[in-house]
Design a protein around this motif. Structure first.
Motif, PDB file in Angstrom:
ATOM      1  N   ALA A  86       0.828  -1.197   0.000  1.00 22.33           N
ATOM      2  CA  ALA A  86       0.000   0.000   0.000  1.00 22.33           C
ATOM      3  C   ALA A  86       0.860   1.243   0.000  1.00 22.33           C
ATOM      4  N   VAL A  87       0.236   2.343  -0.363  1.00 24.82           N
ATOM      5  CA  VAL A  87       0.859   3.654  -0.262  1.00 24.82           C
ATOM      6  C   VAL A  87       0.359   4.277   1.039  1.00 24.82           C
ATOM      7  N   TYR A  88       1.283   4.757   1.864  1.00 20.48           N
ATOM      8  CA  TYR A  88       0.932   5.403   3.133  1.00 20.48           C
ATOM      9  C   TYR A  88       1.315   6.874   3.099  1.00 20.48           C
ATOM     10  N   ASN A  89       0.723   7.631   4.007  1.00 20.59           N
ATOM     11  CA  ASN A  89       1.153   9.018   4.153  1.00 20.59           C
ATOM     12  C   ASN A  89       2.552   9.045   4.757  1.00 20.59           C
ATOM     13  N   ALA A  90       3.152  10.224   4.771  1.00 20.19           N
ATOM     14  CA  ALA A  90       4.570  10.339   5.152  1.00 20.19           C
ATOM     15  C   ALA A  90       4.859   9.824   6.558  1.00 20.19           C
ATOM     16  N   SER A  91       3.902   9.947   7.478  1.00 18.94           N
ATOM     17  CA  SER A  91       4.114   9.508   8.854  1.00 18.94           C
ATOM     18  C   SER A  91       3.669   8.067   9.092  1.00 18.94           C
ATOM     19  N   HIS A  92       3.197   7.404   8.037  1.00 18.77           N
ATOM     20  CA  HIS A  92       2.751   6.016   8.106  1.00 18.77           C
ATOM     21  C   HIS A  92       1.619   5.830   9.110  1.00 18.77           C
TER      22      HIS A  92
END
Length: 396
Positions: A59-65
């Motif tokens: 998956a693709v996560y935001n920068a802070s996971h």
């Protein structure tokens, strides 16, 4: 678009042991809640580099996971462009991620490096169950997906019907001005249907030309059936059945091996029954492969090239009724792309068939192509993608 749902990871505050989903190294480790957050250790910019998914996982996560932005499996043919390497620490473990963005810039975030493979994504169509791109000049299929699988084709069926109309005229057995009987009560009722209508039979006869335009541009079902009966030599349901036999005979004459017709309009038998036009066939629908539809379309374009003039009309009036062309790749429409020069050909939809579309155009310096997508959800975007791929790869 039926794409991604935004899901938040659970943040557990109690000091108990929990199980984290997919771990940093593709495992399912157990860690203490106090160490469940991700911390950025380092970020290093890199030259913009293409990647694509290596499997259905990830998956693709935001920068802070802390938030999942997208599942990679919902982007099977997307090229992701990495611009930085990011090292994250989770508990006592460290892992390498790539900071990525898709080509259109609509989705971005970080992806664990093991879920990506270097290089641009191979081309494919996500939604169409079958598809073909045909070079009209060479008569070769230059790109295919399940090309020989026969499927319901809805109103793409009208291409065969209208071809046989043109054939009768070219044989000197009729003219554009020939009168077609339209007094049948079932066909008049069909024209008034909110679901299957579109061109009302307000008179007991129309010219071949009027019904041809209604069938091609507005995709009128009753117009197609009436024309079929005219081709077969009469104006009753018995001649409709005779005409369907002519459709199948033409398919055999062309050597089409994955085509079976039971309807002149493309409507299914159960939908035609209330109007008296089911022929009692064992199959409920016309079943034709994408490759065979491409061949029918090619015969039409080559034998009666003026179909492109008529098929590129966005709207017009016949008998005071507006005929609307649903081809959204034409100039001024939502998915128009000037360089593709799309000037036809036919849309179709029923519940069993899904969205179907035959497109054709000729990019400057290239051969004309015909594309077919069957049972699609985004027939115009995928057709445009397919056309661009064919031309960008110099396949036609």
């Amino acid at each position: 678009m039926k794409m991604n749902q935004f899901l938040r990871l659970a943040l557990v505050t109690c000091a108990t042991t929990i199980t984290i989903g997919m771990g940093l190294w593709g495992q399912t480790p157990t860690v203490n809640a106090s160490s469940s957050s991700y911390k950025t250790v380092s970020t290093t910019a890199i030259k913009k580099t293409p990647y694509h998914k290596s499997s259905t996982k990830g998956a693709v996560y935001n920068a802070s996971h802390t938030k999942k932005v997208a599942n990679l499996k919902t982007y099977p043919y997307t090229t992701w462009y990495a611009t930085a390497k990011v090292t994250l620490k989770h508990g006592s473990s460290k892992a390498l991620y790539y900071k990525v963005k898709n080509g259109s810039g609509t989705v971005s975030g970080i992806v664990w490096h093991k879920y990506l493979k270097a290089g641009t994504s191979p081309f494919g169509l996500k939604y169409a169950k079958s598809a073909v791109a045909l070079d009209v000049n060479t008569n070769n299929n230059v790109w295919t997906k399940n090309a020989n699988t026969a499927r319901p084709i809805a109103s793409l069926s009208k291409l065969m019907t209208l071809y046989l109309v043109r054939q009768k005229i070219s044989q000197g057995k009729g003219t554009w001005s020939s009168k077609v009987t339209t007094s049948n009560a079932g066909l008049k009722k069909l024209g008034k249907s909110n679901v299957f209508g579109g061109f009302k039979f307000n008179h007991n006869s129309y010219t071949v030309r009027q019904l041809y335009l209604a069938g091609l541009i507005e995709s009128s079902n009753n117009a197609a059936i009436a024309l079929g009966q005219w081709v077969a030599g009469g104006s009753t349901p018995a001649y409709n059945k005779k005409f369907i036999g002519m459709m199948n005979n033409q398919a055999k004459e062309w050597g089409l091996k994955h085509s079976s017709f039971v309807s002149a309009s493309g409507m299914e038998q159960n939908s035609l029954a209330p109007y008296g036009y089911s022929i009692g066939a064992s199959k409920n629908a016309n079943y034709v492969s994408a490759s065979d539809i491409a061949q029918i379309s090619r015969h039409f374009v080559v034998d009666y090239n003026d179909i492109l003039t008529d098929a590129s009309v966005k709207s017009m009036k016949v008998d005071g009724q507006t005929l609307h062309n649903y081809n959204n790749l034409l100039p001024g429409r939502k998915y128009y792309q000037k360089s593709l020069n799309v000037d036809g050909l036919k849309t179709g939809y029923t519940d069993p068939a899904g969205y179907c579309f035959v497109g054709t155009g000729r990019k400057s310096g290239h051969d004309r192509i015909i594309t077919v997508v069957l049972h699609d959800e985004n027939e115009f975007t995928e057709t445009r993608s397919l056309m661009n791929y064919v031309y960008n790869q110099n396949l036609a």
